[in-house]
Design an enzyme around this catalytic site. Structure first.
Site, mmCIF file in Angstrom:
data_model
loop_
_atom_site.group_PDB
_atom_site.id
_atom_site.type_symbol
_atom_site.label_atom_id
_atom_site.label_comp_id
_atom_site.label_asym_id
_atom_site.label_seq_id
_atom_site.Cartn_x
_atom_site.Cartn_y
_atom_site.Cartn_z
ATOM 1 N N CYS A 115 89.569 53.438 11.490
ATOM 2 C CA CYS A 115 90.091 54.685 11.486
ATOM 3 C C CYS A 115 88.746 55.815 11.653
ATOM 4 C CB CYS A 115 90.724 55.195 10.147
ATOM 5 S SG CYS A 115 92.347 54.149 9.981
ATOM 6 N N HIS A 254 90.294 62.573 7.638
ATOM 7 C CA HIS A 254 91.173 61.756 8.076
ATOM 8 C C HIS A 254 92.556 61.671 7.670
ATOM 9 C CE1 HIS A 254 92.636 57.770 9.557
ATOM 10 N NE2 HIS A 254 92.714 57.256 8.388
ATOM 11 N N ASN A 284 99.364 58.581 9.987
ATOM 12 C CA ASN A 284 98.031 58.007 10.335
ATOM 13 C C ASN A 284 97.606 57.495 11.753
ATOM 14 O OD1 ASN A 284 95.408 56.663 10.154
ATOM 15 N ND2 ASN A 284 95.658 55.987 8.358
HETATM 16 O O1 UT7 Z 1 93.611 54.833 7.308
HETATM 17 C C1 UT7 Z 1 93.190 53.626 6.329
HETATM 18 C C2 UT7 Z 1 93.264 54.191 5.094
HETATM 19 N N1 UT7 Z 1 94.459 54.144 4.494
HETATM 20 C C3 UT7 Z 1 94.933 54.657 3.330
HETATM 21 O O2 UT7 Z 1 94.061 55.324 3.424
HETATM 22 C C4 UT7 Z 1 96.206 54.390 2.728
HETATM 23 C C5 UT7 Z 1 95.683 54.445 1.424
HETATM 24 N N2 UT7 Z 1 96.860 54.311 0.515
HETATM 25 C C6 UT7 Z 1 98.050 55.230 0.503
HETATM 26 O O3 UT7 Z 1 98.207 55.876 0.904
HETATM 27 C C7 UT7 Z 1 99.039 54.882 -0.800
HETATM 28 O O4 UT7 Z 1 98.591 53.779 -1.591
HETATM 29 C C8 UT7 Z 1 100.436 54.129 -0.076
HETATM 30 C C9 UT7 Z 1 101.373 55.414 0.630
HETATM 31 C C10 UT7 Z 1 100.298 53.345 0.872
HETATM 32 C C11 UT7 Z 1 101.406 53.872 -1.188
HETATM 33 O O5 UT7 Z 1 101.539 54.880 -2.321
HETATM 34 P P1 UT7 Z 1 101.209 54.703 -3.853
HETATM 35 O O6 UT7 Z 1 101.501 55.792 -4.648
HETATM 36 O O7 UT7 Z 1 99.891 53.821 -4.139
HETATM 37 O O8 UT7 Z 1 102.476 53.455 -4.212
HETATM 38 P P2 UT7 Z 1 102.485 52.104 -4.585
HETATM 39 O O9 UT7 Z 1 101.805 51.173 -3.474
HETATM 40 O O10 UT7 Z 1 101.687 52.111 -6.024
HETATM 41 O O11 UT7 Z 1 104.075 51.715 -4.642
HETATM 42 C C12 UT7 Z 1 104.740 52.350 -5.491
HETATM 43 C C13 UT7 Z 1 106.085 51.998 -5.520
HETATM 44 C C14 UT7 Z 1 106.228 50.124 -5.434
HETATM 45 O O12 UT7 Z 1 107.455 50.011 -6.248
HETATM 46 P P3 UT7 Z 1 107.482 49.605 -7.584
HETATM 47 O O13 UT7 Z 1 106.544 48.282 -7.662
HETATM 48 O O14 UT7 Z 1 106.722 50.546 -8.597
HETATM 49 O O15 UT7 Z 1 108.653 49.348 -8.186
HETATM 50 C C15 UT7 Z 1 106.465 50.271 -3.894
HETATM 51 O O16 UT7 Z 1 107.357 49.046 -3.786
HETATM 52 O O17 UT7 Z 1 106.554 52.476 -4.427
HETATM 53 C C16 UT7 Z 1 107.151 51.370 -3.554
HETATM 54 N N3 UT7 Z 1 106.921 51.678 -2.140
HETATM 55 C C17 UT7 Z 1 107.932 52.255 -1.483
HETATM 56 N N4 UT7 Z 1 109.308 52.707 -1.765
HETATM 57 C C18 UT7 Z 1 109.972 53.339 -0.869
HETATM 58 C C19 UT7 Z 1 105.976 51.336 -1.183
HETATM 59 N N5 UT7 Z 1 106.432 51.802 -0.124
HETATM 60 C C20 UT7 Z 1 107.561 52.512 -0.097
HETATM 61 C C21 UT7 Z 1 108.334 52.989 0.727
HETATM 62 N N6 UT7 Z 1 109.521 53.614 0.340
HETATM 63 N N7 UT7 Z 1 108.012 53.170 2.213
#
Ligand code: UT7
Length: 327
Positions: A115, A254, A284
């Site tokens: 990225c 970014h 992204n």
């Molecule tokens: O360009 C390279 C750099 N990349 C990034 O910068 C990405 C960085 N990371 C992020 O943007 C975030 O960590 C995410 C958007 C990927 C995830 O957000 P989060 O607030 O960290 O969520 P999480 O991974 O802690 O997940 C929270 C919950 C989980 O469920 P449980 O375990 O709490 O029951 C996930 O399974 O949200 C669930 N979840 C979803 N639910 C609905 C994860 N993806 C989804 C989804 N829809 N698409």
């Protein structure tokens, strides 16, 4: 001997026509428009048709950038393609871009910084001009990440989109690139990767069945490191340029997640109106992210001649980069 100043003479960008909305994704994986909007800020993204390569997107952006720089493709002496999704492993994406735009006098190579590809490529291009080797350098940030997405993995498939941005670098009398900070920490290499398809693990039936050719990410960890990495890089970059944070007119981070952007803006004390955001439209787009943001910020009149602006990127590696430019 005075040091040459290098600036951006022309910009271009291209995104595929096909729009995939959050509602479209609701039909593919267990997710909701509400979750995607509130957790990421993304509303829709552009996805290339099957059979398209990154060079096709990049070439369209490049032609526009070269035109905006009032140059012809033959004037370009070097093409640096910041991409980690080349059309194929061999030859480089930059060579296909060259073929498509007819930049027959250019040297061409790819630069892999995920990225952060656009900022890394700008910094590299600047050095070629400062060193006196070339006058006109075409810098690309382009990725077609959709080819590597597991469309059954809701934790990644909602985040990314395809796109390309391009800039022509030339010597300038005033302003231009004031400072660059590039960084990397390979200790975190496993956090965001496409595990197969390279020399260590070439394609086999097993790697395909295990979806090892798809992008996998430990989102939460990358999130925290992205906030810290980008904030620290911007502070250092402004210090090196002798520019105060409050003097930055437009900050183009970014575009990975609205919550990351907000956290970085807060750490830097930058008011929201100075922070450029377009991830609601594109998601992204990896190496294209900052390049498209820069193009749109200029087009929308948010950057005027003489303004000090700052780019900041972060991605797989983990790598990061920041750049302060006087427009
Ligand atoms: O360009 C390279 C750099 N990349 C990034 O910068 C990405 C960085 N990371 C992020 O943007 C975030 O960590 C995410 C958007 C990927 C995830 O957000 P989060 O607030 O960290 O969520 P999480 O991974 O802690 O997940 C929270 C919950 C989980 O469920 P449980 O375990 O709490 O029951 C996930 O399974 O949200 C669930 N979840 C979803 N639910 C609905 C994860 N993806 C989804 C989804 N829809 N698409």
């Amino acid at each position: 001997m005075s040091v040459k100043k290098v600036g951006i003479a022309g910009l271009g960008f291209y995104v595929p026509e096909k729009v995939v909305t959050n509602h479209d994704l609701e039909k593919m994986v267990e997710t909701t428009d509400e979750w995607i909007r509130t957790r990421t800020g993304i509303h829709e993204r552009r996805i290339a048709e099957k059979g398209t390569g990154t060079s096709a997107l990049a070439a369209k952006a490049a032609v526009q950038a070269i035109g905006n720089a009032h140059l012809k493709p033959e004037d370009i002496e070097l093409i640096i393609a910041g991409t980690t999704t080349p059309d194929m492993p061999l030859p480089s994406c930059a060579c296909f871009i060259q073929q498509k735009i007819g930049a027959k006098n250019a040297a061409a190579f790819d630069l892999g910084a995920a990225c952060a590809g656009f900022v890394y490529a700008l910094a590299a291009g600047e050095q070629f001009i400062k060193g006196g080797m070339y006058k006109n350098v075409l810098v690309i940030g382009a990725d077609l990440i959709s080819s590597y997405i597991d469309w059954t993995d809701r934790s990644t498939c909602v985040l990314f989109g395809d796109g390309a941005g391009a800039a022509v670098l030339t010597e300038t009398k005033s302003g231009g690139i004031l400072s660059s900070v590039l960084g990397s920490d390979g200790k975190y290499a496993e956090l965001l990767k496409i595990g197969a398809g390279g020399s260590k693990s070439p394609a086999t039936n097993e790697t395909v069945n295990a979806k090892d050719h798809c992008l996998k990410m430990s989102g939460g960890e990358v999130f925290k490191l992205a906030v810290r990495g980008m904030s620290d890089a911007v502070k250092k970059c402004c210090e090196m340029a002798g520019v105060r944070l409050e003097d930055i007119k437009c900050f183009i981070p970014h575009q990975a997640n609205q919550r990351i952007i907000d956290a970085v803006g807060e750490r830097l004390g930058l008011p929201a109106e100075k922070v450029f955001v377009n991830l609601q439209k594109y998601g992204n787009t990896s190496a294209a992210s900052c390049a498209i943001g820069l193009y749109e910020a200029v087009e929308q009149g948010r950057i005027k001649r003489g303004d000090k602006i700052c780019l900041a990127t972060f991605g797989s590696g983990l790598v990061w980069g920041a750049m302060v430019i006087e427009w």
